[in-house]
Structure formats: structure tokens, C-alpha cells
Motif scaffolding. Structure first.
Motif, mmCIF file in Angstrom:
data_model
loop_
_atom_site.group_PDB
_atom_site.id
_atom_site.type_symbol
_atom_site.label_atom_id
_atom_site.label_comp_id
_atom_site.label_asym_id
_atom_site.label_seq_id
_atom_site.Cartn_x
_atom_site.Cartn_y
_atom_site.Cartn_z
ATOM 1 N N LYS A 87 0.830 -1.201 0.000
ATOM 2 C CA LYS A 87 0.000 0.000 0.000
ATOM 3 C C LYS A 87 0.868 1.255 0.000
ATOM 4 C CE LYS A 87 -3.722 -0.210 2.661
ATOM 5 N NZ LYS A 87 -4.551 -0.540 3.833
ATOM 6 N N GLU A 92 -2.852 -1.512 -4.534
ATOM 7 C CA GLU A 92 -4.041 -1.883 -3.764
ATOM 8 C C GLU A 92 -4.570 -3.261 -4.164
ATOM 9 O OE1 GLU A 92 -5.707 -0.180 -1.311
ATOM 10 O OE2 GLU A 92 -4.137 1.347 -1.312
ATOM 11 N N LYS A 93 -4.439 -3.593 -5.463
ATOM 12 C CA LYS A 93 -5.006 -4.834 -5.976
ATOM 13 C C LYS A 93 -3.897 -5.690 -6.583
ATOM 14 C CE LYS A 93 -8.809 -6.549 -8.730
ATOM 15 N NZ LYS A 93 -9.943 -6.228 -9.578
ATOM 16 N N ARG A 115 -5.140 -9.903 3.143
ATOM 17 C CA ARG A 115 -6.490 -9.419 2.826
ATOM 18 C C ARG A 115 -7.035 -8.548 3.952
ATOM 19 N NH1 ARG A 115 -7.790 -14.829 0.891
ATOM 20 N NH2 ARG A 115 -7.755 -14.787 -1.372
ATOM 21 N N GLY A 118 -5.771 -5.069 3.997
ATOM 22 C CA GLY A 118 -6.213 -4.146 2.965
ATOM 23 C C GLY A 118 -5.858 -4.471 1.533
ATOM 24 N N GLN A 120 -6.316 -6.319 -1.944
ATOM 25 C CA GLN A 120 -7.461 -6.948 -2.599
ATOM 26 C C GLN A 120 -6.978 -7.994 -3.589
ATOM 27 O OE1 GLN A 120 -9.620 -3.791 -4.434
ATOM 28 N NE2 GLN A 120 -10.141 -2.810 -2.502
ATOM 29 N N PHE A 121 -7.467 -9.216 -3.421
ATOM 30 C CA PHE A 121 -7.228 -10.297 -4.380
ATOM 31 C C PHE A 121 -8.200 -11.408 -4.127
ATOM 32 C CE2 PHE A 121 -4.159 -10.882 -0.955
ATOM 33 C CZ PHE A 121 -4.253 -12.208 -0.624
#
Length: 121
Positions: A87, A92-93, A115, A118, A120-121
Motif C-alpha cells: 500500500k 491496492e489490488k 487481505r 487491505g 485486494q485479491f
């Protein structure tokens, strides 16, 4: 007949080929008997954006007297650290690349901690 390591590497190549088609950064996990390593790699595969492992001095100190990285608690700590560092790098992803390892135990603990922190996957 392929041995255990060759089978894992074959699975990891297939996974990386699918992730490359997605065109997103990937969270790669590697585990040994003593440590667990996590890296966020750029979409083109050419640059490591963030990394964390139980071999780091701060992590070993945080794990205490045992200092072993071969436990689920250590994997959860690395999951949190890699999410924070990713981050901070603006990611983020990601796509989760388990490197052919079974999604169980330390690999699963690292993924769930990332996860929760924070990613995302």
C-alpha cells in the motif's frame, strides 16, 4: 516421472502464465522449512515493488525467543507487513501467486492476513 519440486514448479509456471494475462501486480509467496517470503512484483514482472520475509532482523526480534519463521503466526505477521508495504508503494489490488504451494497452513495464513490488512485479491 516428476519429483515433488518439479511438480510444484510446473504448477507455478501455469499460474504465472494466467496471472500475466491479467496484467496486474502479483503477490508471490515462497516458503522453506525455516522461513516464508512474500514479494509484490510489477505487472510486467520486471520489478519488485515490496517484499517481506521472516529472515528480516526486525521480524525475528518480533517473533521472540523462538525466532522461527516456520509457523502460522509468523506467516500472518508477514502477510500484514507485505500489505502495508504494498500500500505504501501504491499497490491496492494484486493477484495471489502461491508458487505451486497448497493453499493451506502458512500460505493460507499469509493470504488471509494480507487481505485483512487491505490488499485486494
Amino acid at each position: 516421472m516428476l519429483n515433488k519440486k518439479e511438480q510444484r514448479l510446473r504448477r507455478s509456471r501455469q499460474t504465472r502464465a494466467r496471472i500475466a494475462l491479467q496484467g496486474v501486480e502479483r503477490l508471490t509467496v515462497f516458503r522453506t522449512n525455516l522461513h516464508i517470503y512474500a514479494s509484490v512484483i510489477s505487472a510486467d514482472g520486471g520489478k519488485v515493488l515490496a517484499s517481506a520475509s521472516t529472515a528480516e532482523k526486525e521480524v525475528r526480534a518480533q517473533l521472540g525467543v523462538a525466532g522461527k519463521g516456520a509457523c502460522v503466526d509468523a506467516a500472518q505477521l508477514i502477510g500484514k507487513r507485505i500489505a502495508e508495504r504494498a500500500k505504501a508503494a501504491g499497490v491496492e489490488k494484486v493477484a495471489f501467486d502461491r508458487s505451486g504451494f497448497a493453499y493451506h497452513g502458512r500460505v493460507k495464513a499469509l493470504a488471509e492476513a494480507a487481505r485483512e490488512a487491505g490488499l485486494q485479491f
